[in-house]
Design an enzyme around this catalytic site. Structure first.
Site, PDB file in Angstrom:
ATOM      1  N   ASP A   5      -8.833  -6.373  -4.855  1.00  0.00           N
ATOM      2  CA  ASP A   5      -8.081  -5.245  -4.023  1.00  0.00           C
ATOM      3  C   ASP A   5      -9.083  -4.422  -4.206  1.00  0.00           C
ATOM      4  O   ASP A   5      -9.108  -3.695  -5.462  1.00  0.00           O
ATOM      5  CB  ASP A   5      -6.651  -4.924  -4.491  1.00  0.00           C
ATOM      6  CG  ASP A   5      -6.265  -3.614  -3.394  1.00  0.00           C
ATOM      7  OD1 ASP A   5      -7.014  -3.263  -2.623  1.00  0.00           O
ATOM      8  OD2 ASP A   5      -4.980  -3.247  -3.605  1.00  0.00           O
ATOM      9  N   SER A  44       0.644  -1.179  -0.152  1.00  0.00           N
ATOM     10  CA  SER A  44      -0.054   0.056   0.014  1.00  0.00           C
ATOM     11  C   SER A  44       0.703   1.324   0.032  1.00  0.00           C
ATOM     12  O   SER A  44       1.775   1.255  -0.728  1.00  0.00           O
ATOM     13  CB  SER A  44      -0.971  -0.012   1.215  1.00  0.00           C
ATOM     14  OG  SER A  44      -1.959   0.872   1.015  1.00  0.00           O
ATOM     15  N   HIS A  72      -7.001  -6.262  -0.451  1.00  0.00           N
ATOM     16  CA  HIS A  72      -5.959  -5.253  -0.073  1.00  0.00           C
ATOM     17  C   HIS A  72      -4.807  -5.998   0.933  1.00  0.00           C
ATOM     18  O   HIS A  72      -3.734  -5.563   0.676  1.00  0.00           O
ATOM     19  CB  HIS A  72      -6.588  -3.995   0.299  1.00  0.00           C
ATOM     20  CG  HIS A  72      -5.592  -3.012   0.049  1.00  0.00           C
ATOM     21  ND1 HIS A  72      -4.899  -2.544  -0.912  1.00  0.00           N
ATOM     22  CD2 HIS A  72      -4.807  -2.126   1.154  1.00  0.00           C
ATOM     23  CE1 HIS A  72      -3.936  -1.557  -0.563  1.00  0.00           C
ATOM     24  NE2 HIS A  72      -3.865  -1.427   0.653  1.00  0.00           N
TER      25      HIS A  72
END
Length: 271
Positions: free
Chosen positions: A223, A88, A251
């Site tokens: 995701d 991320s 995610h």
């Protein structure tokens, strides 16, 4: 990967970097599996995250935020090259570390991560993602007051609905519970801050350093945090990057599909 295989010279050192509002704790399954397979695994807390002692209002820049990773890279023994794993928002810290220490990185892997391109400000990727997902994307996440007026931007914390629907929708419910207990407010330090020199420098990431290190992007089809269409847009901006895929993950791929992710990371590292 079997431990016997690592004994034949495939033992790697993985350094794992978390995303926004999270900490090293989110890698607990992956770190355990990597170590069980005979690898070294170091999960780091960025400044103000996880168990790091700084408060969010004490982290003045993205450089300071990434300092734990930069210090860890600087402290590596001569000749050691690590496999950097970004998740991320951690993609920006990993990109900065690769640019600063290209000779100490064997491979940089971006898993459901922001992956900035050579010759563009890193913040451009963040700006484009926010424009792509729209203003209502973060649901019940909360923006907090900035206690230090000398620091640009406001910290925020993910909301329970946002985490359940967007980040953890395929993860075990106990991992969502753990995440809700452990997340902390964070300042993105990437948007709305023209004084953030590291993130706004178009010349920061160079072809001669960042561009020469092997980079692998792991696409995550399900995701919702960084939609797969935007993942592919980032990949298109970095033509030299390799692409792998992981199926059935959200995610938080390290929580929803930890065994598959570790198997993929091991294969990438030994390719």
């Amino acid at each position: 990967m079997a431990a016997a295989e690592t004994k034949r010279g495939h033992r790697r050192h993985f350094v794992l970097v978390h995303g926004m509002c999270h900490g090293a704790w989110c890698w607990y399954k992956a770190v355990t599996a990597l170590r069980r397979s005979g690898h070294r695994a170091t999960a780091l807390d960025m400044a103000g995250c996880g168990t790091h002692p700084a408060r969010v209002d004490e982290v003045r820049s993205f450089e300071e935020y990434s300092r734990p990773l930069l210090d860890a890279m600087a402290a590596l023994p001569p000749g050691e090259r690590v496999v950097l794993i970004a998740h991320s928002h951690g993609g920006y810290s990993v990109a900065l570390a690769v640019e600063r220490f290209p000779d100490r990185v064997a491979t940089a892997v971006f898993v459901a991560a922001s992956e900035p391109a050579v010759g563009r400000p890193m913040a451009a990727t963040s700006d484009e993602l926010l424009a792509y997902v729209g203003p209502d994307f973060f649901l019940d996440s909360t923006e907090l007051q900035q206690e230090d007026p000398n620091i640009k931007g406001k910290p925020f914390i993910f909301g329970p609905n946002f985490m359940a629907q967007t980040l953890y929708q395929l993860s075990p419910p106990e991992d969502l519970t753990l995440g809700l207990m452990l997340i902390k407010p964070a300042n993105p330090l990437t948007t709305g801050n023209p004084d953030e020199t590291v993130m706004r420098d178009a010349k920061l990431l160079t072809e001669e350093r960042y561009g020469l290190v092997r980079r692998v992007f792991v696409e995550v089809e399900d995701d919702h945090g960084i939609p797969v269409e935007f993942q592919r847009r980032m990949v298109a901006q970095s033509p030299s990057i390799e692409v792998e895929e992981i199926a059935g993950a959200d995610h938080m791929a390290m929580l929803s599909r930890p065994e598959e992710l570790v198997e993929l990371l091991s294969r990438i590292a030994n390719n």
